[in-house]
Design an enzyme around this catalytic site. Sequence first.
Site, PDB file in Angstrom:
ATOM      1  N   HIS A  87      30.192  -5.476  14.331  1.00 53.46           N
ATOM      2  CA  HIS A  87      29.351  -4.741  15.283  1.00 53.46           C
ATOM      3  C   HIS A  87      28.024  -5.479  15.444  1.00 53.46           C
ATOM      4  O   HIS A  87      27.333  -5.769  14.471  1.00 53.46           O
ATOM      5  CB  HIS A  87      29.114  -3.303  14.823  1.00 53.46           C
ATOM      6  CG  HIS A  87      28.527  -2.480  15.913  1.00 53.46           C
ATOM      7  ND1 HIS A  87      29.305  -1.820  16.842  1.00 53.46           N
ATOM      8  CD2 HIS A  87      27.241  -2.278  16.279  1.00 53.46           C
ATOM      9  CE1 HIS A  87      28.510  -1.233  17.719  1.00 53.46           C
ATOM     10  NE2 HIS A  87      27.253  -1.492  17.402  1.00 53.46           N
ATOM     11  N   ALA A  88      27.682  -5.794  16.683  1.00 49.48           N
ATOM     12  CA  ALA A  88      26.530  -6.664  16.946  1.00 49.48           C
ATOM     13  C   ALA A  88      25.228  -6.060  16.434  1.00 49.48           C
ATOM     14  O   ALA A  88      24.998  -4.867  16.543  1.00 49.48           O
ATOM     15  CB  ALA A  88      26.417  -6.933  18.444  1.00 49.48           C
ATOM     16  N   HIS A  95      21.633  -7.917  25.380  1.00 54.37           N
ATOM     17  CA  HIS A  95      21.117  -6.734  24.683  1.00 54.37           C
ATOM     18  C   HIS A  95      20.478  -7.122  23.352  1.00 54.37           C
ATOM     19  O   HIS A  95      19.346  -6.734  23.049  1.00 54.37           O
ATOM     20  CB  HIS A  95      22.265  -5.731  24.466  1.00 54.37           C
ATOM     21  CG  HIS A  95      21.897  -4.550  23.631  1.00 54.37           C
ATOM     22  ND1 HIS A  95      21.529  -3.340  24.181  1.00 54.37           N
ATOM     23  CD2 HIS A  95      21.819  -4.393  22.280  1.00 54.37           C
ATOM     24  CE1 HIS A  95      21.236  -2.487  23.203  1.00 54.37           C
ATOM     25  NE2 HIS A  95      21.418  -3.097  22.043  1.00 54.37           N
ATOM     26  N   GLU A  96      21.190  -7.910  22.577  1.00 53.71           N
ATOM     27  CA  GLU A  96      20.677  -8.305  21.258  1.00 53.71           C
ATOM     28  C   GLU A  96      19.408  -9.138  21.390  1.00 53.71           C
ATOM     29  O   GLU A  96      18.465  -8.970  20.621  1.00 53.71           O
ATOM     30  CB  GLU A  96      21.746  -9.067  20.464  1.00 53.71           C
ATOM     31  CG  GLU A  96      22.988  -8.241  20.114  1.00 53.71           C
ATOM     32  CD  GLU A  96      22.672  -6.937  19.407  1.00 53.71           C
ATOM     33  OE1 GLU A  96      21.705  -6.894  18.625  1.00 53.71           O
ATOM     34  OE2 GLU A  96      23.376  -5.942  19.646  1.00 53.71           O
ATOM     35  N   HIS A 113      16.304  -7.167  21.576  1.00 53.45           N
ATOM     36  CA  HIS A 113      15.727  -6.820  20.268  1.00 53.45           C
ATOM     37  C   HIS A 113      14.915  -7.997  19.724  1.00 53.45           C
ATOM     38  O   HIS A 113      13.811  -7.839  19.226  1.00 53.45           O
ATOM     39  CB  HIS A 113      16.833  -6.487  19.257  1.00 53.45           C
ATOM     40  CG  HIS A 113      17.570  -5.204  19.544  1.00 53.45           C
ATOM     41  ND1 HIS A 113      16.933  -3.996  19.723  1.00 53.45           N
ATOM     42  CD2 HIS A 113      18.897  -4.934  19.653  1.00 53.45           C
ATOM     43  CE1 HIS A 113      17.843  -3.041  19.919  1.00 53.45           C
ATOM     44  NE2 HIS A 113      19.041  -3.587  19.900  1.00 53.45           N
ATOM     45  N   GLU A 142      16.255  -0.385  22.486  1.00 52.74           N
ATOM     46  CA  GLU A 142      17.620  -0.549  22.986  1.00 52.74           C
ATOM     47  C   GLU A 142      17.675  -0.865  24.477  1.00 52.74           C
ATOM     48  O   GLU A 142      18.703  -1.285  24.988  1.00 52.74           O
ATOM     49  CB  GLU A 142      18.447   0.711  22.700  1.00 52.74           C
ATOM     50  CG  GLU A 142      18.598   1.047  21.221  1.00 52.74           C
ATOM     51  CD  GLU A 142      19.262  -0.053  20.412  1.00 52.74           C
ATOM     52  OE1 GLU A 142      19.957  -0.898  21.003  1.00 52.74           O
ATOM     53  OE2 GLU A 142      19.060  -0.079  19.177  1.00 52.74           O
ATOM     54  N   HIS A 159      28.333   3.670  14.145  1.00 53.59           N
ATOM     55  CA  HIS A 159      27.019   4.251  13.833  1.00 53.59           C
ATOM     56  C   HIS A 159      27.078   5.452  12.896  1.00 53.59           C
ATOM     57  O   HIS A 159      26.057   5.853  12.353  1.00 53.59           O
ATOM     58  CB  HIS A 159      26.301   4.612  15.135  1.00 53.59           C
ATOM     59  CG  HIS A 159      26.108   3.413  16.034  1.00 53.59           C
ATOM     60  ND1 HIS A 159      27.169   2.810  16.668  1.00 53.59           N
ATOM     61  CD2 HIS A 159      25.016   2.701  16.369  1.00 53.59           C
ATOM     62  CE1 HIS A 159      26.727   1.783  17.372  1.00 53.59           C
ATOM     63  NE2 HIS A 159      25.429   1.685  17.209  1.00 53.59           N
ATOM     64  N   TYR A 166      20.364   5.237  22.350  1.00 47.97           N
ATOM     65  CA  TYR A 166      21.142   4.558  23.396  1.00 47.97           C
ATOM     66  C   TYR A 166      21.221   5.395  24.665  1.00 47.97           C
ATOM     67  O   TYR A 166      21.267   4.858  25.768  1.00 47.97           O
ATOM     68  CB  TYR A 166      22.550   4.231  22.897  1.00 47.97           C
ATOM     69  CG  TYR A 166      22.575   3.382  21.654  1.00 47.97           C
ATOM     70  CD1 TYR A 166      22.171   2.046  21.693  1.00 47.97           C
ATOM     71  CD2 TYR A 166      22.986   3.910  20.432  1.00 47.97           C
ATOM     72  CE1 TYR A 166      22.185   1.265  20.543  1.00 47.97           C
ATOM     73  CE2 TYR A 166      23.007   3.134  19.286  1.00 47.97           C
ATOM     74  CZ  TYR A 166      22.604   1.817  19.345  1.00 47.97           C
ATOM     75  OH  TYR A 166      22.625   1.043  18.209  1.00 47.97           O
TER      76      TYR A 166
HETATM   77  O1  X8Z Z   1      25.355  -0.595  18.917  1.00 47.95           O
HETATM   78  C1  X8Z Z   1      24.999  -1.109  19.969  1.00 47.95           C
HETATM   79  C2  X8Z Z   1      24.396  -2.496  19.984  1.00 47.95           C
HETATM   80  C3  X8Z Z   1      23.649  -2.814  18.742  1.00 47.95           C
HETATM   81  S1  X8Z Z   1      22.138  -1.987  18.624  1.00 47.95           S
HETATM   82  C4  X8Z Z   1      25.509  -3.518  20.126  1.00 47.95           C
HETATM   83  N1  X8Z Z   1      25.210  -0.446  21.135  1.00 47.95           N
HETATM   84  C5  X8Z Z   1      25.821   0.869  21.182  1.00 47.95           C
HETATM   85  C6  X8Z Z   1      27.289   0.815  20.840  1.00 47.95           C
HETATM   86  O2  X8Z Z   1      27.857  -0.279  20.788  1.00 47.95           O
HETATM   87  O3  X8Z Z   1      27.882   1.870  20.621  1.00 47.95           O
HETATM   88  C7  X8Z Z   1      24.799  -0.916  22.446  1.00 47.95           C
HETATM   89  C8  X8Z Z   1      25.281   0.118  23.408  1.00 47.95           C
HETATM   90  C9  X8Z Z   1      25.634   1.328  22.598  1.00 47.95           C
HETATM   91 ZN    ZN Z   2      20.786  -2.547  20.151  1.00 48.84          ZN
END
Ligand code: X8Z
Ligand code: ZN
Length: 538
Positions: free
Chosen positions: A278-279, A308-309, A312, A336, A437, A447
């Site tokens: 997960h990024a 997106h990254e 940050h 975000e 998460h 988000y």
């Molecule tokens: O978790 C993230 C990022 C890292 S902060 C990749 N996002 C959420 C997800 O993947 O569920 C970005 C969009 C929503």
């Molecule tokens: Zn993010």
Amino acid sequence: AKTGRSIKLLKLLTSMPAPSDAGKREELAKIAAKMEANYGAGKWCHEGATGNQECLSLQQIEKIIDDPEASPQARADAWAGWHETARPIRKDYQRFVEPANEGAREQGFADAGELWRSGYDMSPTEFEAETERLWSQVEPLYDQLHCYVRAELHEQYPDEVPADGLIPSHLLGNMWAQQWSNIYPEVQPYPGVGDLDVSSALQKRRNEAYKKRLGEFNGQPTPEDLAEIGHQADADSSVAMTKIAEDFYTSLGMPELPESFWKKSLLTQPRDRDVVCHASAWDVDMEGDVRIKMCIEPDEEQLYTIHHELGHIYYYLAYNDLPPLFQTGAHDGFHEAIGDTITLSLTPQHMKTIGLIDEVSEDEHAVINSQMKLALDKIVFLPWGKLVDQWRWKVFSGEIAPEDYNRGWWELRERYQGVAPPMARNEQDFDPGAKYHIPGNTPYTRYFLARILQFQFYKAACDQAGWEGPLHRCSFYGNKEVGEKLNAMLEMGASKPWPDALEAFTGSREMSGKAMMEYFAPLKEWLDKQNAGKPSGW
Ligand code: X8Z
Ligand code: ZN
């Protein structure tokens, strides 16, 4: 006042408040580590096409779910296979809630959920109302999309998708049905109008990297050599994609990424060990040692995620000179939203400029197509973005009891997203835990807020750039003035209440879904006509 703000920020610093009791503190840390590790190691083992037992990682399972050409049964199996991996942490999550709440109570909050809701320069109750207000501004467009997509899918899968009611969540092109753009080819309003296929260009570039590496190899490669060459080609492709994103930021006058970023980031899935793919983006020493960790694959979704990254990363770099407690976003939704704001400038026109699509069609049908594709990502995300913490707030407060974890989850998913599980679920399952998460204990409302904010930021940037056409055609690529103003907001970090930061960039002190609705006005009008007479709601 600065000290007061610092103390407040200090209390909010962690999403996992540790209780003072040493034993409980240790337990909390252990459970958190275990849950995260379980997620990273999750595999679905089943009999593959060749009849052999095969074990698939999340990334591999997603290739099935995300593929609209895979059969509904294959997708349901993949869905069940991944969700199965979360069962072992159900008990852990329950044990996790108790010390986390205790830690929050020691800080003066009713529970950990209240602590999470306290990071927004307003009372937790006001914040809850604020999220409701924002949701009500954008909900009508979600309802319309849901109605349209359900009707399209019903035609294609009459046995699986009902004409009214809930949509089964495994047929929407995403493990969590959080974004549906992968099924765009199946639901596109005007088939074949306008080329929006960025993924195949990225895939092609990756294959060219492979050929080049192979050409450089001396002698006859063994299968192991070929695997290594493949891995190197993946790495080349990951770096090239990251450079595309970096280029956008430098075009705005932001600095190049430091040498150490390229050395220390993980951009490609390692061949020899499990990692949480997960990024994520890191500022390791709060002094410029910035890195990302992401298993980049050559597709469009991932290209967006890199932007997106880097959002940050550029936030980190901009506020590095502030006192440590202020080195964070104006609120977490700002953090975000930055990179996503940039991606809104990746219009079809811009994608053509950078060689990722071949032709740009300017007609109305092409506009509806590209708005549909984007809405399947941006609008569709909203109910999901809201409900994940709706669930956790209720879990932390006790409103959802441990024996109802899964039922409570699906109640929210049905109510907000209008989706149903592909098969019956029970209280052995822990479906929330199948989303990063939850075991990662990362708050999620950020988000939701970011989806709304990014359109506000984008509109402000386009205004600053003097853009006068329809909002959805604007790209602020290369505009240094926008870059300067953006950086000025980023440099503020959390030193001021977030409305000050919002005002500095947009002129407004309020979050609002209006820019988002303005952006999608053409699609909304089109959907109104399409959906006339169709059953709506669920
Ligand atoms: O978790 C993230 C990022 C890292 S902060 C990749 N996002 C959420 C997800 O993947 O569920 C970005 C969009 C929503
Ligand atoms: Zn993010």
